[in-house]
Design an enzyme around this catalytic site. Structure first.
Site, mmCIF file in Angstrom:
data_model
loop_
_atom_site.group_PDB
_atom_site.id
_atom_site.type_symbol
_atom_site.label_atom_id
_atom_site.label_comp_id
_atom_site.label_asym_id
_atom_site.label_seq_id
_atom_site.Cartn_x
_atom_site.Cartn_y
_atom_site.Cartn_z
ATOM 1 N N ARG A 106 0.851 -1.181 0.000
ATOM 2 C CA ARG A 106 0.000 0.000 0.000
ATOM 3 C C ARG A 106 0.889 1.233 0.000
ATOM 4 N NH1 ARG A 106 -4.345 1.336 4.696
ATOM 5 N NH2 ARG A 106 -2.472 1.824 5.837
ATOM 6 N N THR A 110 -0.724 7.665 -0.929
ATOM 7 C CA THR A 110 -2.041 7.597 -1.583
ATOM 8 C C THR A 110 -2.940 6.521 -0.972
ATOM 9 O OG1 THR A 110 -1.325 5.940 -3.179
ATOM 10 C CG2 THR A 110 -0.960 8.250 -3.784
ATOM 11 N N ASP A 202 1.102 -2.089 12.221
ATOM 12 C CA ASP A 202 1.471 -2.588 10.891
ATOM 13 C C ASP A 202 1.821 -4.066 11.000
ATOM 14 O OD1 ASP A 202 2.837 -1.230 8.045
ATOM 15 O OD2 ASP A 202 3.174 -3.327 8.571
ATOM 16 N N ASP A 205 5.252 -5.287 9.545
ATOM 17 C CA ASP A 205 6.388 -4.859 10.362
ATOM 18 C C ASP A 205 6.472 -5.655 11.655
ATOM 19 O OD1 ASP A 205 7.291 -3.029 8.530
ATOM 20 O OD2 ASP A 205 6.283 -1.319 9.453
HETATM 21 O O1 LIG Z 1 -6.785 -2.543 2.949
HETATM 22 P P1 LIG Z 1 -5.595 -1.707 2.643
HETATM 23 O O2 LIG Z 1 -5.814 -0.237 2.935
HETATM 24 O O3 LIG Z 1 -5.085 -1.920 1.257
HETATM 25 O O4 LIG Z 1 -4.451 -2.094 3.681
HETATM 26 C C1 LIG Z 1 -4.175 -3.414 4.014
HETATM 27 C C2 LIG Z 1 -2.863 -3.845 3.446
HETATM 28 O O5 LIG Z 1 -1.797 -3.161 4.108
HETATM 29 C C3 LIG Z 1 -0.871 -4.110 4.638
HETATM 30 O O6 LIG Z 1 0.133 -4.398 3.733
HETATM 31 P P2 LIG Z 1 1.352 -3.360 3.514
HETATM 32 O O7 LIG Z 1 1.039 -2.380 2.430
HETATM 33 O O8 LIG Z 1 1.756 -2.788 4.827
HETATM 34 O O9 LIG Z 1 2.472 -4.294 2.936
HETATM 35 P P3 LIG Z 1 3.351 -5.386 3.711
HETATM 36 O O10 LIG Z 1 2.466 -6.563 3.916
HETATM 37 O O11 LIG Z 1 4.475 -5.634 2.786
HETATM 38 O O12 LIG Z 1 3.787 -4.781 5.023
HETATM 39 C C4 LIG Z 1 -1.739 -5.311 4.893
HETATM 40 O O13 LIG Z 1 -1.002 -6.492 5.054
HETATM 41 C C5 LIG Z 1 -2.656 -5.319 3.709
HETATM 42 O O14 LIG Z 1 -2.126 -5.971 2.579
HETATM 43 O O1 LIG Z 2 -3.880 -1.102 10.403
HETATM 44 C C1 LIG Z 2 -3.287 -1.463 9.378
HETATM 45 C C2 LIG Z 2 -3.652 -1.010 8.095
HETATM 46 C C3 LIG Z 2 -2.963 -1.445 7.017
HETATM 47 N N1 LIG Z 2 -1.936 -2.311 7.180
HETATM 48 C C4 LIG Z 2 -1.570 -2.767 8.406
HETATM 49 O O2 LIG Z 2 -0.632 -3.554 8.532
HETATM 50 N N2 LIG Z 2 -2.258 -2.316 9.478
HETATM 51 MG MG LIG Z 3 2.913 -3.483 6.156
#
Ligand SMILES: O=P(O)(O)OC[C@H]1O[C@H](OP(=O)(O)OP(=O)(O)O)[C@H](O)[C@@H]1O
Ligand SMILES: O=c1cc[nH]c(=O)[nH]1
Ligand SMILES: [Mg+2]
Length: 211
Positions: A106, A110, A202, A205
Site C-alpha cells: 500500500r 495515496t 502494521d 512490520d
Molecule cells: O486494505 P488496505 O488499505 O489496502 O491495507 C491493508 C494492506 O496493508 C498491509 O500491507 P502493507 O502495504 O503494509 O504491505 P506489507 O504486507 O508488505 O507490510 C496489509 O497487510 C494489507 O495488505
Molecule cells: O492497520 C493497518 C492497516 C494497514 N496495514 C496494516 O498492517 N495495518
Molecule cells: Mg505493512
C-alpha cells in the site's frame, strides 16, 4: 454495521490470542506464533462446510465406509508480505493445498495498492482459493488481489483476514460480492493514516521485525 456481509469467527481461543497480538508489548516472536495459531483455528472454522464423500477403507480390524474431503482442491494465496504470516497455519490444516503468491503493498501517501509479484498454481480456475492477509483496512489491497486472481481465471475465492475495518469490508463487498470474507474482528474505523483502530499496528512490520 448491519450492512456488512462478513463472517466473524468468535471462537474464544481466537479472541484470546488476538488480544495478545493487539498489545504493543507483544514482540515479534510471540506475534508471529500467535498469528500462525489463529490462522490454523480460522482455517478449521472456514472449512466447516467443505463437502465430504464416503469411501471404503480397510482398518486393521475390518473394512468400513469412512469420510474424506471431496470437491474442489484448495489453493492458499497470501498477499505479500503480511499474508505470509498466515500461510503456515492454513497449510498445516490443509497440507495438500497448493500455494500462490500475490505481492501487493500500500503506497503510504495515496493508500492505493501497488502490485509487484504474482505466481499462481497453473490450475487456479479449478481450485477454491483461500486468500490470506491479516489486515483489511481501506480494502484496496484485497480488492486488487481478488481482481488479479479473477483475471487469472479464479472462480471460487474465500478471503480470510485477521482484523478488518468496516470501510474495507464495504469496498470488497461492493467490488467482489461473490467472495465471502472471514475475520476474527470487525474493528471500529480507520485513522487519518489509513490504519485500523484499535487494530494492531502494521502487521507486516510486526511479523518481520521491520518496525
Ligand atoms: O486494505 P488496505 O488499505 O489496502 O491495507 C491493508 C494492506 O496493508 C498491509 O500491507 P502493507 O502495504 O503494509 O504491505 P506489507 O504486507 O508488505 O507490510 C496489509 O497487510 C494489507 O495488505
Ligand atoms: O492497520 C493497518 C492497516 C494497514 N496495514 C496494516 O498492517 N495495518
Ligand atoms: Mg505493512
Amino acid at each position: 454495521m448491519s450492512d456488512l456481509k462478513i463472517n466473524v469467527i468468535n471462537h474464544p481461543l481466537i479472541q484470546h490470542k488476538l488480544t495478545l497480538m493487539r498489545k504493543e508489548t507483544t514482540g515479534t516472536k510471540d506475534f508471529r506464533e500467535l498469528l500462525e495459531e489463529i490462522s490454523m483455528l480460522m482455517a478449521y472454522e472456514i472449512t466447516r462446510d467443505f463437502p465430504l464423500k464416503e469411501i471404503e477403507i480397510k482398518t486393521p480390524v475390518t473394512t468400513c465406509k469412512s469420510k474424506v474431503l471431496t470437491g474442489k482442491k484448495v489453493g492458499v494465496v497470501p498477499i505479500l508480505r503480511a499474508g505470509l504470516g498466515m500461510l503456515n497455519g492454513v497449510v498445516n490444516m490443509i497440507p495438500a493445498a497448493r500455494v500462490g503468491h500475490v505481492g501487493m503493498y500500500r503506497d503510504p501517501e495515496t493508500l492505493k495498492p501497488v502490485e509487484y509479484y504474482c505466481k499462481l498454481p497453473s490450475d487456479v480456475s479449478e481450485r477454491t482459493l483461500i486468500v490470506v492477509d491479516p489486515m483489511l483496512a481501506t480494502g484496496g489491497s484485497s480488492a486488487a488481489a481478488l481482481s488479479l486472481l479473477k483475471a487469472k481465471g479464479a472462480k471460487s475465492i474465500i478471503l480470510m483476514c485477521l482484523v478488518v475495518a468496516p470501510e474495507g469490508v464495504r469496498v470488497v463487498n461492493e467490488e467482489h460480492p461473490d467472495v465471502p470474507i472471514y475475520t476474527a474482528s470487525v474493528d471500529e474505523c480507520l485513522n487519518e493514516h489509513g490504519y485500523i483502530v484499535p487494530g494492531l499496528g502494521d502487521a507486516g512490520d510486526r511479523i518481520f521485525g521491520t518496525l
